[in-house]
Design a protein around this motif. Structure first.
Motif, PDB file in Angstrom:
ATOM      1  N   ARG A  92       0.956  -1.179   0.191  1.00 59.68           N
ATOM      2  CA  ARG A  92      -0.016  -0.026  -0.041  1.00 59.68           C
ATOM      3  C   ARG A  92       0.838   1.283   0.098  1.00 59.68           C
ATOM      4  O   ARG A  92       1.640   1.418   0.969  1.00 59.68           O
ATOM      5  CB  ARG A  92      -0.947   0.184   1.276  1.00 59.68           C
ATOM      6  CG  ARG A  92      -1.504  -1.175   1.309  1.00 59.68           C
ATOM      7  CD  ARG A  92      -2.766  -0.836   2.211  1.00 59.68           C
ATOM      8  NE  ARG A  92      -3.438  -2.129   2.611  1.00 59.68           N
ATOM      9  CZ  ARG A  92      -4.373  -2.214   3.629  1.00 59.68           C
ATOM     10  NH1 ARG A  92      -4.742  -1.102   4.205  1.00 59.68           N
ATOM     11  NH2 ARG A  92      -4.754  -3.259   4.194  1.00 59.68           N
ATOM     12  N   THR A 149       0.268   6.808  11.297  1.00 61.58           N
ATOM     13  CA  THR A 149      -0.226   7.964  12.124  1.00 61.58           C
ATOM     14  C   THR A 149      -0.096   7.572  13.672  1.00 61.58           C
ATOM     15  O   THR A 149       0.011   8.422  14.657  1.00 61.58           O
ATOM     16  CB  THR A 149      -1.631   8.479  11.909  1.00 61.58           C
ATOM     17  OG1 THR A 149      -2.565   7.494  12.006  1.00 61.58           O
ATOM     18  CG2 THR A 149      -1.879   9.397  10.642  1.00 61.58           C
ATOM     19  N   GLY A 205       1.338   5.399  -0.608  1.00 62.95           N
ATOM     20  CA  GLY A 205       0.490   6.709  -0.250  1.00 62.95           C
ATOM     21  C   GLY A 205      -0.174   6.603   1.092  1.00 62.95           C
ATOM     22  O   GLY A 205      -0.986   7.341   1.332  1.00 62.95           O
ATOM     23  N   VAL A 206       0.405   5.787   1.933  1.00 66.86           N
ATOM     24  CA  VAL A 206      -0.270   5.698   3.059  1.00 66.86           C
ATOM     25  C   VAL A 206       0.657   6.310   4.399  1.00 66.86           C
ATOM     26  O   VAL A 206       1.788   5.603   4.769  1.00 66.86           O
ATOM     27  CB  VAL A 206      -0.681   4.204   3.474  1.00 66.86           C
ATOM     28  CG1 VAL A 206      -1.205   3.774   4.661  1.00 66.86           C
ATOM     29  CG2 VAL A 206      -1.567   3.580   2.373  1.00 66.86           C
ATOM     30  N   THR A 249      -3.654   4.467  10.141  1.00 65.42           N
ATOM     31  CA  THR A 249      -2.969   4.998   9.060  1.00 65.42           C
ATOM     32  C   THR A 249      -3.897   6.350   8.868  1.00 65.42           C
ATOM     33  O   THR A 249      -4.806   6.447   9.238  1.00 65.42           O
ATOM     34  CB  THR A 249      -2.977   3.996   7.800  1.00 65.42           C
ATOM     35  OG1 THR A 249      -4.467   4.050   7.483  1.00 65.42           O
ATOM     36  CG2 THR A 249      -2.554   2.890   7.967  1.00 65.42           C
ATOM     37  N   GLY A 250      -3.271   7.245   7.921  1.00 63.17           N
ATOM     38  CA  GLY A 250      -3.901   8.440   7.664  1.00 63.17           C
ATOM     39  C   GLY A 250      -5.320   8.317   7.056  1.00 63.17           C
ATOM     40  O   GLY A 250      -5.981   9.144   6.983  1.00 63.17           O
ATOM     41  N   ASP A 251      -5.212   7.137   6.376  1.00 66.89           N
ATOM     42  CA  ASP A 251      -6.755   7.034   5.594  1.00 66.89           C
ATOM     43  C   ASP A 251      -7.686   6.075   6.413  1.00 66.89           C
ATOM     44  O   ASP A 251      -8.335   5.626   5.945  1.00 66.89           O
ATOM     45  CB  ASP A 251      -6.613   6.617   4.141  1.00 66.89           C
ATOM     46  CG  ASP A 251      -5.796   5.253   4.262  1.00 66.89           C
ATOM     47  OD1 ASP A 251      -5.139   4.783   5.272  1.00 66.89           O
ATOM     48  OD2 ASP A 251      -5.625   4.479   3.028  1.00 66.89           O
ATOM     49  N   HIS A 252      -7.279   6.313   7.947  1.00 68.08           N
ATOM     50  CA  HIS A 252      -8.281   5.728   8.905  1.00 68.08           C
ATOM     51  C   HIS A 252      -8.368   4.169   8.767  1.00 68.08           C
ATOM     52  O   HIS A 252      -9.725   3.762   8.906  1.00 68.08           O
ATOM     53  CB  HIS A 252      -9.734   6.469   8.855  1.00 68.08           C
ATOM     54  CG  HIS A 252      -9.523   7.853   8.857  1.00 68.08           C
ATOM     55  ND1 HIS A 252      -9.320   8.569   9.976  1.00 68.08           N
ATOM     56  CD2 HIS A 252      -9.819   8.683   7.920  1.00 68.08           C
ATOM     57  CE1 HIS A 252      -8.984   9.833   9.726  1.00 68.08           C
ATOM     58  NE2 HIS A 252      -9.518  10.175   8.426  1.00 68.08           N
ATOM     59  N   GLN A 253      -7.316   3.719   8.361  1.00 64.33           N
ATOM     60  CA  GLN A 253      -7.484   2.162   8.479  1.00 64.33           C
ATOM     61  C   GLN A 253      -6.733   1.584   9.678  1.00 64.33           C
ATOM     62  O   GLN A 253      -5.784   2.522  10.316  1.00 64.33           O
ATOM     63  CB  GLN A 253      -6.734   1.744   7.123  1.00 64.33           C
ATOM     64  CG  GLN A 253      -7.241   2.098   5.869  1.00 64.33           C
ATOM     65  CD  GLN A 253      -6.865   1.250   4.796  1.00 64.33           C
ATOM     66  OE1 GLN A 253      -6.865  -0.025   5.141  1.00 64.33           O
ATOM     67  NE2 GLN A 253      -6.726   1.756   3.771  1.00 64.33           N
TER      68      GLN A 253
END
Ligand SMILES: Cc1cc2nc3c(=O)[nH]c(=O)nc-3n(C[C@H](O)[C@H](O)[C@H](O)COP(=O)(O)OP(=O)(O)OC[C@H]3O[C@@H](n4cnc5c(N)ncnc54)[C@H](O)[C@@H]3O)c2cc1C
Ligand code: FES
Lengths: 408, 106
Positions: free
Chosen positions: A205, A211, A207-208, A224-228
């Protein structure tokens, strides 16, 4: 210059090379190598390759057998740390207060992994990979079926991915940049590696951003920044290296993303040299200053420094190079591609044997040779000579490599 | 333990005892034989361990892998007796082997 004492701080490739080259240059004084690691100098590349996979005995990692240092009268002080340099009185201080005088000092302090900065970064199952202790910690978690989350899609991260896949772990690679190997290679090569790893079952993955790290003691979860939320059995972060410059800085030696040295590895303070990953040095091929993390760089700087201490001049003017082994793919890269404006691919990625040539205004800057050692060898010499080969000719596989070289 | 002999371009001859299983590169490095640096540690990536194997020993060596062959194709001073010392593992079969180091590696 053949008597006196050379003190070498550090116990890696650059330190060992300096010591060995001093003897090869005929240095007859005493050589003391001080390392805060408990084992004699060893190779790091296998730590993310054969050694991590358990295919290489620990002694085979050592750059030289212990007896060698005795024969060559190179004094190893292992498990000792230098805490201060006294540039006025020419001595170094060790952790326990002992002081050691020097006529020449060589700083070969290398670097340490850049740490993840986020909530939960102190999780006991977050690992880094730089030394044999790190490998031992990671190896204790290498159980088939376990899930490893690798933070960072650079060479070290991808080599760990290849080894852990072979050992039948579930592997996820998280990369903050839009592609793997983004800092070091072109999209064509990055894409090739992405496809190879995916074909081997690695979950990639890009671009992740990571955080945070959550979860209990034995089950870390990456946020992660994309809330995963990515649950794993352990995490290994490979997000870069920080040069160990503090010792030098405190002593007033000029540092700037590394200990600043000249072509002969001299620092800003007389009689003090620096070698290897910790240096920021001039590169004559590109007329720029760089800090490199590679074995050949450590070796060449070690040789240069030994010569300089012996009163000979062997300036370091080599084309940088590096290799990486993943699965059955051998990458050899030569040169620095920084600032390229054109990429020429010779061969096809589908055949798993190709080379990417990086050009800047027609001049060959660098090459990534994938399963093409012959081309690597030749291209490296082309780069050193500053050759220009027309792009169309480079891409033309009907011209053999030998002939490319002959006519260029 | 088997014996291996290294001949430098200037004629200096050194014979050393090598543990079986070690490569001719590892043995040379451990004994500070000039002309064999082994920079990549045996990854067949650097060719600083290039040697010319004495003709009569050539057929006793296992065949080369494609990568080694390719690495040697373009190495300086390469010929039909060229091998990478890091890819030659010592064994009793090779007891007495003789190799020469190329001029360019000194
Ligand atoms: C997993 C991994 C894979 C790699 N793969 C490749 C590869 O395939 N090809 C390649 O070319 N390069 C590779 N590299 C990079 C290469 O290993 C390094 O460039 C090389 O080891 C640098 O050597 P060095 O001596 O400069 O630094 P280091 O090897 O970092 O050595 C520095 C030493 O100094 C010690 N030290 C630091 N401060 C002190 C102090 N104050 N007192 C005492 N001791 C101190 C440290 O503990 C360490 O032992 C890899 C690196 C790693 C970690
Ligand atoms: S040691 Fe590098 S090719 Fe043999």
């Amino acid at each position: 210059m053949s008597t006196g004492t050379v003190v070498i701080v550090g116990g890696g490739q650059a330190a060992a090379q300096t010591a060995v080259s001093l003897r090869q240059e005929g240095y007859a004084g005493s050589i003391v190598l001080i390392s805060d690691e408990a084992v004699p100098p060893y190779q790091r590349p296998p730590l993310s390759k054969a050694y991590l996979a358990g295919q290489l005995a620990p002694e085979r990692l050592f750059l030289r057998p212990l007896a060698f240092y005795e024969q060559q009268k190179i004094e190893l002080r292992l498990d000792r740390r230098v805490t201060r340099i006294d540039v006025i009185n020419h001595q170094v201080e060790l952790g326990d207060g002992e002081c050691l005088g020097f006529d020449h000092l060589v700083l070969a302090t290398g670097g340490r992994p850049r740490a993840l900065v986020c909530p939960g970064a102190e999780h006991p199952r977050l690992h880094y990979l730089r030394n044999v202790k790190d490998v031992a910690a990671i190896q204790s978690r290498l159980k088939p079926g376990a899930h490893v989350a690798l933070v960072g899609g650079g060479y070290i991260g991808l080599e760990i991915a290849a080894v852990t896949r072979k050992l039948e772990l579930e592997v996820t690679v998280l990369e903050a940049a839009p592609s793997l190997l983004a800092r070091v290679t072109c999209p064509q090569v990055a894409g090739f590696y992405q496809r190879e790893h995916e074909a081997h079952g690695v979950n990639i993955r890009c671009g992740v951003m990571v955080t945070g790290i959550d979860g209990d003691e034995t089950h870390p979860a990456l946020l992660t920044g994309d809330h995963q939320r990515i649950e794993a059995d352990f995490i290994v972060a490979g997000i870069g290296l920080l040069p160990n410059v503090e010792l030098a800085m405190t002593a007033g030696i000029i540092c700037d993303n590394g200990i600043v040295v000249d072509e002969e590895c001299r620092t800003s303070v007389p009689r003090i040299y620096a070698v290897g990953d910790c240096t920021q040095h001039p590169n004559s091929v590109y007329q720029t200053r760089v800090r490199l993390e590679s074995v050949p760089n450590a070796i060449e700087q070690g040789k240069t420094t030994a010569a300089a201490i012996c009163g000979k001049s062997k300036p370091y003017r080599a084309v940088p190079w590096f290799w990486s082994d993943q699965y059955d793919i051998k990458l050899q890269t030569a040169g620095l591609n920084r600032g390229y404006d054109e990429v020429v691919i010779r061969g096809t990625p589908e055949s798993r044997s190709f080379a990417a040539y990086y050009l800047q205004a027609g001049r060959l800057l660098a090459v990534d040779a994938i399963n093409r050692p012959a081309e690597f060898t030749v291209a490296k010499s082309w780069i050193a000579e500053g050759l220009r080969i027309p792009a169309a000719r480079l891409a033309d596989e009907s011209i053999t490599v030998k002939n490319l070289a002959a006519a260029a | 333990m088997s014996k291996a002999t290294y001949i430098e371009h200037n004629g200096t001859i050194r014979t050393i005892e090598v543990d079986d299983g070690l490569s001719l590169m590892e043995a040379a490095v451990a004994n500070m034989i000039p002309g064999i640096d082994g920079d990549c540690g045996g990854a067949a990536a650097c060719a600083t361990c290039h040697v010319h194997v004495a003709e009569e020993w050539m057929d006793k060596l296992p065949a080369m892998e494609a990568l080694e062959q390719s690495m040697l194709d373009m190495a300086a001073d390469s010929d039909h007796c060229s091998r990478l010392a890091c890819q030659i593992k010592m064994s009793t079969k090779l007891d007495g082997i003789i190799v020469r180091t190329p001029v360019g590696q000194h």
